[in-house]
Design a protein around this motif. Sequence first.
Motif, PDB file in Angstrom:
ATOM      1  N   ARG A  25     -14.431 -30.571  50.577  1.00  0.00           N
ATOM      2  CA  ARG A  25     -12.311 -31.484  50.298  1.00  0.00           C
ATOM      3  C   ARG A  25     -11.978 -31.474  51.092  1.00  0.00           C
ATOM      4  O   ARG A  25     -11.049 -32.527  51.584  1.00  0.00           O
ATOM      5  CB  ARG A  25     -11.489 -30.809  49.227  1.00  0.00           C
ATOM      6  N   MET A  26     -11.178 -30.775  52.068  1.00  0.00           N
ATOM      7  CA  MET A  26     -10.382 -30.497  53.208  1.00  0.00           C
ATOM      8  C   MET A  26     -10.551 -30.858  54.057  1.00  0.00           C
ATOM      9  O   MET A  26      -9.669 -32.331  54.447  1.00  0.00           O
ATOM     10  CB  MET A  26     -10.498 -28.978  53.884  1.00  0.00           C
ATOM     11  N   TRP A  27     -12.064 -31.236  54.869  1.00  0.00           N
ATOM     12  CA  TRP A  27     -12.424 -32.172  55.855  1.00  0.00           C
ATOM     13  C   TRP A  27     -12.193 -33.744  55.202  1.00  0.00           C
ATOM     14  O   TRP A  27     -11.684 -34.937  55.889  1.00  0.00           O
ATOM     15  CB  TRP A  27     -13.461 -32.046  56.241  1.00  0.00           C
ATOM     16  N   ALA A  28     -12.187 -33.605  54.259  1.00  0.00           N
ATOM     17  CA  ALA A  28     -11.939 -35.481  53.495  1.00  0.00           C
ATOM     18  C   ALA A  28     -10.698 -35.462  53.327  1.00  0.00           C
ATOM     19  O   ALA A  28     -10.063 -36.484  53.812  1.00  0.00           O
ATOM     20  CB  ALA A  28     -12.525 -35.229  52.165  1.00  0.00           C
ATOM     21  N   ASP A  29      -9.906 -35.083  53.606  1.00  0.00           N
ATOM     22  CA  ASP A  29      -8.710 -35.037  53.353  1.00  0.00           C
ATOM     23  C   ASP A  29      -8.252 -35.808  54.922  1.00  0.00           C
ATOM     24  O   ASP A  29      -6.940 -35.905  54.719  1.00  0.00           O
ATOM     25  CB  ASP A  29      -7.629 -33.816  52.827  1.00  0.00           C
ATOM     26  N   PHE A  34     -13.329 -42.500  57.980  1.00  0.00           N
ATOM     27  CA  PHE A  34     -14.465 -41.757  58.794  1.00  0.00           C
ATOM     28  C   PHE A  34     -15.158 -40.356  58.575  1.00  0.00           C
ATOM     29  O   PHE A  34     -16.596 -40.151  59.369  1.00  0.00           O
ATOM     30  CB  PHE A  34     -14.056 -42.689  60.241  1.00  0.00           C
ATOM     31  N   GLY A  35     -14.676 -39.531  57.885  1.00  0.00           N
ATOM     32  CA  GLY A  35     -14.836 -38.642  58.101  1.00  0.00           C
ATOM     33  C   GLY A  35     -15.228 -37.483  58.966  1.00  0.00           C
ATOM     34  O   GLY A  35     -15.920 -36.449  59.241  1.00  0.00           O
ATOM     35  N   VAL A  36     -14.165 -37.776  60.096  1.00  0.00           N
ATOM     36  CA  VAL A  36     -14.296 -37.508  61.548  1.00  0.00           C
ATOM     37  C   VAL A  36     -13.500 -36.487  61.810  1.00  0.00           C
ATOM     38  O   VAL A  36     -11.980 -37.479  61.783  1.00  0.00           O
ATOM     39  CB  VAL A  36     -15.150 -38.146  62.194  1.00  0.00           C
ATOM     40  N   PHE A  37     -13.186 -35.623  62.570  1.00  0.00           N
ATOM     41  CA  PHE A  37     -12.108 -34.807  62.750  1.00  0.00           C
ATOM     42  C   PHE A  37     -11.788 -34.398  63.627  1.00  0.00           C
ATOM     43  O   PHE A  37     -13.129 -33.368  64.012  1.00  0.00           O
ATOM     44  CB  PHE A  37     -11.570 -33.679  61.932  1.00  0.00           C
ATOM     45  N   SER A  38     -11.275 -33.668  64.210  1.00  0.00           N
ATOM     46  CA  SER A  38     -11.549 -32.764  65.509  1.00  0.00           C
ATOM     47  C   SER A  38     -10.210 -31.526  64.915  1.00  0.00           C
ATOM     48  O   SER A  38      -9.294 -31.620  64.472  1.00  0.00           O
ATOM     49  CB  SER A  38     -10.733 -33.277  66.504  1.00  0.00           C
ATOM     50  N   GLY A  39     -10.688 -30.227  65.209  1.00  0.00           N
ATOM     51  CA  GLY A  39      -9.949 -29.257  65.136  1.00  0.00           C
ATOM     52  C   GLY A  39      -9.371 -28.420  66.718  1.00  0.00           C
ATOM     53  O   GLY A  39      -9.872 -28.731  67.838  1.00  0.00           O
ATOM     54  N   PHE A  40      -8.226 -27.439  66.060  1.00  0.00           N
ATOM     55  CA  PHE A  40      -7.657 -26.703  67.326  1.00  0.00           C
ATOM     56  C   PHE A  40      -6.697 -26.014  66.082  1.00  0.00           C
ATOM     57  O   PHE A  40      -6.663 -25.630  65.292  1.00  0.00           O
ATOM     58  CB  PHE A  40      -6.723 -28.019  68.112  1.00  0.00           C
ATOM     59  N   THR A  41      -7.059 -24.489  67.750  1.00  0.00           N
ATOM     60  CA  THR A  41      -6.251 -22.817  67.205  1.00  0.00           C
ATOM     61  C   THR A  41      -4.899 -23.293  67.142  1.00  0.00           C
ATOM     62  O   THR A  41      -4.384 -23.924  68.198  1.00  0.00           O
ATOM     63  CB  THR A  41      -6.976 -22.129  68.287  1.00  0.00           C
ATOM     64  N   LEU A  42      -4.483 -22.282  66.234  1.00  0.00           N
ATOM     65  CA  LEU A  42      -2.957 -22.883  66.168  1.00  0.00           C
ATOM     66  C   LEU A  42      -2.658 -20.733  66.371  1.00  0.00           C
ATOM     67  O   LEU A  42      -1.927 -20.712  66.742  1.00  0.00           O
ATOM     68  CB  LEU A  42      -1.694 -23.217  65.284  1.00  0.00           C
ATOM     69  N   THR A  43      -3.088 -20.103  65.558  1.00  0.00           N
ATOM     70  CA  THR A  43      -3.110 -18.577  65.457  1.00  0.00           C
ATOM     71  C   THR A  43      -4.869 -18.353  65.293  1.00  0.00           C
ATOM     72  O   THR A  43      -5.281 -17.968  65.027  1.00  0.00           O
ATOM     73  CB  THR A  43      -2.595 -17.924  64.436  1.00  0.00           C
ATOM     74  N   GLY A  55      -6.045 -25.951  62.605  1.00  0.00           N
ATOM     75  CA  GLY A  55      -5.254 -26.923  61.936  1.00  0.00           C
ATOM     76  C   GLY A  55      -6.645 -27.914  62.547  1.00  0.00           C
ATOM     77  O   GLY A  55      -7.480 -28.116  63.090  1.00  0.00           O
ATOM     78  N   TYR A  56      -6.463 -29.398  61.927  1.00  0.00           N
ATOM     79  CA  TYR A  56      -7.218 -30.538  61.938  1.00  0.00           C
ATOM     80  C   TYR A  56      -6.821 -31.718  61.169  1.00  0.00           C
ATOM     81  O   TYR A  56      -5.556 -31.929  61.331  1.00  0.00           O
ATOM     82  CB  TYR A  56      -8.737 -30.406  60.931  1.00  0.00           C
ATOM     83  N   THR A  57      -6.957 -32.983  62.384  1.00  0.00           N
ATOM     84  CA  THR A  57      -6.615 -34.180  62.661  1.00  0.00           C
ATOM     85  C   THR A  57      -7.605 -35.529  63.138  1.00  0.00           C
ATOM     86  O   THR A  57      -8.836 -34.458  63.549  1.00  0.00           O
ATOM     87  CB  THR A  57      -5.603 -34.583  63.804  1.00  0.00           C
ATOM     88  N   ALA A  58      -7.524 -36.093  62.819  1.00  0.00           N
ATOM     89  CA  ALA A  58      -8.500 -37.793  62.008  1.00  0.00           C
ATOM     90  C   ALA A  58      -8.495 -38.125  63.453  1.00  0.00           C
ATOM     91  O   ALA A  58      -7.957 -38.043  63.820  1.00  0.00           O
ATOM     92  CB  ALA A  58      -8.246 -38.662  61.695  1.00  0.00           C
ATOM     93  N   ALA A  59     -10.329 -38.196  64.039  1.00  0.00           N
ATOM     94  CA  ALA A  59     -10.959 -37.981  65.708  1.00  0.00           C
ATOM     95  C   ALA A  59     -10.611 -39.729  65.589  1.00  0.00           C
ATOM     96  O   ALA A  59     -10.745 -39.815  67.275  1.00  0.00           O
ATOM     97  CB  ALA A  59     -11.908 -37.397  65.223  1.00  0.00           C
ATOM     98  N   CYS A  60     -10.695 -40.540  65.062  1.00  0.00           N
ATOM     99  CA  CYS A  60     -10.845 -41.994  64.725  1.00  0.00           C
ATOM    100  C   CYS A  60      -9.903 -42.206  64.601  1.00  0.00           C
ATOM    101  O   CYS A  60      -9.670 -43.932  64.977  1.00  0.00           O
ATOM    102  CB  CYS A  60     -11.724 -42.510  63.780  1.00  0.00           C
ATOM    103  N   SER A  61      -8.990 -41.894  64.650  1.00  0.00           N
ATOM    104  CA  SER A  61      -7.367 -42.717  64.978  1.00  0.00           C
ATOM    105  C   SER A  61      -7.073 -43.528  65.944  1.00  0.00           C
ATOM    106  O   SER A  61      -6.691 -44.634  65.196  1.00  0.00           O
ATOM    107  CB  SER A  61      -6.061 -41.699  64.568  1.00  0.00           C
ATOM    108  N   ALA A  62      -6.640 -42.852  67.032  1.00  0.00           N
ATOM    109  CA  ALA A  62      -6.599 -43.716  68.187  1.00  0.00           C
ATOM    110  C   ALA A  62      -7.680 -44.842  68.146  1.00  0.00           C
ATOM    111  O   ALA A  62      -7.344 -45.705  68.548  1.00  0.00           O
ATOM    112  CB  ALA A  62      -6.973 -43.107  69.182  1.00  0.00           C
ATOM    113  N   ARG A  63      -9.038 -44.854  68.122  1.00  0.00           N
ATOM    114  CA  ARG A  63      -9.217 -45.888  67.716  1.00  0.00           C
ATOM    115  C   ARG A  63      -9.946 -46.921  66.916  1.00  0.00           C
ATOM    116  O   ARG A  63     -10.235 -48.277  67.003  1.00  0.00           O
ATOM    117  CB  ARG A  63     -10.946 -45.409  67.704  1.00  0.00           C
ATOM    118  N   HIS A  64      -9.040 -46.335  65.846  1.00  0.00           N
ATOM    119  CA  HIS A  64      -8.963 -47.175  65.468  1.00  0.00           C
ATOM    120  C   HIS A  64      -7.483 -48.188  64.064  1.00  0.00           C
ATOM    121  O   HIS A  64      -7.333 -46.919  62.764  1.00  0.00           O
ATOM    122  CB  HIS A  64      -9.795 -47.007  63.832  1.00  0.00           C
ATOM    123  N   PRO A  65      -6.834 -47.434  65.058  1.00  0.00           N
ATOM    124  CA  PRO A  65      -5.464 -47.877  64.142  1.00  0.00           C
ATOM    125  C   PRO A  65      -4.851 -48.888  63.477  1.00  0.00           C
ATOM    126  O   PRO A  65      -4.162 -48.500  62.710  1.00  0.00           O
ATOM    127  CB  PRO A  65      -4.002 -48.317  65.478  1.00  0.00           C
TER     128      PRO A  65
END
Length: 77
Positions: A25-29, A34-43, A55-65
Amino acid sequence: MDTNTYALIAPDGSLAFKRGVPSARMWADVDPHFGVFSGFTLTMPSRQGAHGMRGYTAACSARHPESYAPNETPSAS
């Protein structure tokens, strides 16, 4: 499988707290298109037992605005 509580910040700036299994569920949100995400450490996890924060962000957002609304919340002004 562990269930997490997570905060979802939408492109319109709204905040929702949700519960879900990370690989489902979390990664689908994070990326409903596309269900593709990038993760990064906050703490990082601590020695005292805190789990840390990711933290997670959509990995394809810049390629498919055309598929993603602009997210002004984290953008520099």
